[in-house]
Design a protein around this motif. Structure first.
Motif, short mmCIF file in Angstrom:
data_model
loop_
_atom_site.label_atom_id
_atom_site.label_comp_id
_atom_site.label_asym_id
_atom_site.label_seq_id
_atom_site.Cartn_x
_atom_site.Cartn_y
_atom_site.Cartn_z
N PHE A 147 -15.92 65.54 -34.56
CA PHE A 147 -15.60 66.22 -32.97
C PHE A 147 -16.60 65.16 -32.26
O PHE A 147 -16.15 64.96 -30.93
CB PHE A 147 -16.53 67.55 -33.12
CG PHE A 147 -16.66 68.16 -31.68
CD1 PHE A 147 -15.40 68.29 -30.91
CD2 PHE A 147 -17.86 68.52 -31.14
CE1 PHE A 147 -15.43 68.85 -29.59
CE2 PHE A 147 -17.87 68.95 -29.75
CZ PHE A 147 -16.77 69.20 -29.08
N GLU A 148 -17.61 64.40 -32.69
CA GLU A 148 -18.24 63.48 -31.70
C GLU A 148 -17.19 62.28 -31.40
O GLU A 148 -17.45 61.78 -30.37
CB GLU A 148 -19.52 62.55 -32.51
CG GLU A 148 -20.60 63.96 -32.45
CD GLU A 148 -21.89 63.26 -33.33
OE1 GLU A 148 -21.79 62.20 -33.80
OE2 GLU A 148 -22.87 64.03 -33.58
N GLY A 149 -16.34 61.98 -32.56
CA GLY A 149 -15.32 60.98 -32.14
C GLY A 149 -14.35 61.37 -30.86
O GLY A 149 -13.95 60.59 -30.14
N TYR A 150 -14.00 62.80 -31.01
CA TYR A 150 -13.04 63.25 -30.00
C TYR A 150 -13.75 63.17 -28.52
O TYR A 150 -13.38 62.74 -27.58
CB TYR A 150 -12.72 64.77 -30.34
CG TYR A 150 -12.12 65.57 -29.05
CD1 TYR A 150 -10.57 65.34 -29.18
CD2 TYR A 150 -12.66 66.18 -27.94
CE1 TYR A 150 -9.81 65.97 -28.23
CE2 TYR A 150 -11.81 66.70 -27.28
CZ TYR A 150 -10.36 66.69 -27.07
OH TYR A 150 -9.63 66.95 -26.19
N LEU A 151 -15.15 63.76 -28.41
CA LEU A 151 -15.95 63.66 -27.28
C LEU A 151 -15.97 62.04 -26.70
O LEU A 151 -16.19 62.04 -25.40
CB LEU A 151 -17.33 64.18 -27.51
CG LEU A 151 -17.41 65.72 -27.73
CD1 LEU A 151 -18.85 66.00 -28.12
CD2 LEU A 151 -17.04 66.46 -26.68
N SER A 152 -16.08 61.21 -27.80
CA SER A 152 -16.29 59.67 -27.24
C SER A 152 -15.02 59.39 -26.49
O SER A 152 -15.07 58.39 -25.66
CB SER A 152 -16.48 58.94 -28.35
OG SER A 152 -15.16 58.72 -29.22
N GLY A 153 -13.94 59.78 -26.69
CA GLY A 153 -12.66 59.49 -25.89
C GLY A 153 -12.18 58.25 -26.43
O GLY A 153 -11.03 57.56 -25.85
N THR A 154 -12.90 57.43 -27.49
CA THR A 154 -12.11 56.15 -27.78
C THR A 154 -11.10 56.18 -28.62
O THR A 154 -10.83 57.43 -29.29
CB THR A 154 -13.40 55.25 -28.52
OG1 THR A 154 -13.68 55.91 -29.68
CG2 THR A 154 -14.58 55.34 -27.70
N PRO A 155 -10.28 55.27 -28.67
CA PRO A 155 -9.13 55.34 -29.62
C PRO A 155 -9.58 55.43 -31.10
O PRO A 155 -8.89 56.38 -31.68
CB PRO A 155 -8.43 53.93 -29.51
CG PRO A 155 -8.75 53.47 -28.02
CD PRO A 155 -10.25 54.18 -27.98
N GLU A 156 -10.63 54.66 -31.71
CA GLU A 156 -11.11 55.19 -33.21
C GLU A 156 -11.49 56.34 -33.26
O GLU A 156 -11.29 57.29 -34.18
CB GLU A 156 -12.25 54.03 -33.35
CG GLU A 156 -11.81 52.72 -33.32
CD GLU A 156 -11.70 52.12 -31.96
OE1 GLU A 156 -10.92 50.98 -31.81
OE2 GLU A 156 -11.73 52.51 -31.06
N GLY A 157 -12.36 56.91 -32.40
CA GLY A 157 -12.96 58.63 -32.33
C GLY A 157 -11.98 59.43 -32.15
O GLY A 157 -11.92 60.59 -32.98
N MET A 158 -10.97 59.42 -31.28
CA MET A 158 -9.79 60.31 -31.24
C MET A 158 -8.86 60.38 -32.57
O MET A 158 -8.54 61.25 -33.03
CB MET A 158 -8.97 59.87 -30.14
CG MET A 158 -9.64 60.24 -28.81
SD MET A 158 -9.92 61.83 -28.41
CE MET A 158 -8.16 62.58 -28.17
N GLY A 159 -8.63 59.07 -33.01
CA GLY A 159 -7.96 58.83 -34.34
C GLY A 159 -8.70 59.67 -35.36
O GLY A 159 -7.87 60.15 -36.18
N ALA A 160 -9.86 59.53 -35.46
CA ALA A 160 -10.70 60.15 -36.41
C ALA A 160 -10.65 61.62 -36.40
O ALA A 160 -10.68 62.29 -37.29
CB ALA A 160 -12.10 59.55 -36.46
#
Length: 282
Positions: A241-254
């Protein structure tokens, strides 16, 4: 043919690891739908998936009960944990009734989900007029949020309203994005916004289920992602979920890949149920 500008969800399909997750989920879902038990007893598999999904969602929200305890209990009003389990069960039962409304009026569905989750908790015994007015609508300025799992910056009610409208527009407009991508974004956005004063996690995971079922990926609702979210554990859930919050391609993909793995684990659970029923019929 839609462009990424008019269909922003479609762009997420090209993020790192997403295509692989989508393909893996599709293959897993196809396998369980091809199980011989599904041809005769799909309603039983669906009912069991709803029960196990509710148990998993409640566990993530702090009520980690054994499956058999969830199955045997009839009173879910004794304490906070019992109310959480009861809310998850009610949402599991309600989700299938809202599929026809989701694509036309997602905000209405979300309001209904919160109303169902809150149940009698929205109007405590002896409450006066006005108490429980926060149920079934987005929170207002000054209202607090009770969400035991998610402890990140809370968006303002004005930001919540704007982002909810944006999410609703995406759902109503439709997308060429894979069902997993859309469902993961619905789930992540609702967790990020926490639009209601309570039960936001349960509502977010119920909305993810509606998105997966309504898309046609899992039309019989036999692939409970909530089971997989719980099985991967709170720490992994929060890290993704922290990846989603980051909004980065890697975070969203994760985050999308994490949701995909959750669906696959839900498939594994329902496959085990199919195998158990098959052995019993033998």
């Amino acid at each position: 043919m839609s462009t990424h500008a008019s269909d922003p969800l479609a762009a997420l399909g090209s993020l790192p690891g997403v295509a692989e997750a989508v393909d893996s989920v599709r293959k897993a879902v196809d396998r369980v739908y091809g199980h011989r038990v599904m041809r005769r007893r799909s309603n039983e598999i669906s009912s069991e998936a709803a029960l196990r999904g509710a148990r998993g969602s409640a566990a993530l929200s702090g009520a980690d009960w054994a499956l058999e305890e969830v199955r045997r209990r009839t009173d879910f009003s004794a304490d906070a944990e019992a109310r959480t389990v009861g809310a998850a069960l009610r949402l599991g039962a309600e989700a299938g009734q809202l599929l026809s409304i989701w694509r036309q009026s997602p905000l209405r569905v979300l309001a209904r989900l919160h109303l169902v989750a809150a149940g009698d908790a929205g109007l405590p015994a002896g409450a006066g007029a006005g108490v429980g007015d926060s149920v079934g609508r987005p929170r207002l300025d000054g209202e607090t949020v009770d969400e035991p799992l998610i402890d990140v910056l809370l968006p303002t009610p004005a930001e919540v309203a704007g982002r909810l409208d944006g999410l609703a527009e995406l759902i109503v407009a439709g997308s060429e994005a894979p069902a997993l991508v859309t469902a993961a974004v619905v789930h992540g956005e609702l967790l990020a916004l926490r639009p209601f004063t309570s039960y936001n996690g349960l509502v977010a995971r119920a909305a993810e289920r509606i998105a997966l079922v309504g898309s046609g990926l899992d039309p019989k609702a036999i692939c409970p992602a909530e089971v997989g979210h719980a099985e991967q554990g709170r720490a992994a859930y929060l890290a993704a979920f922290e990846g989603y919050l980051s909004g980065t391609p890697e975070g969203m993909g994760a985050w999308i890949a994490h949701c995909g793995r959750s669906v696959e684990l839900g498939v594994r659970e329902s496959t085990a149920v199919c195998e158990a029923l098959q052995r019993g019929a033998a």
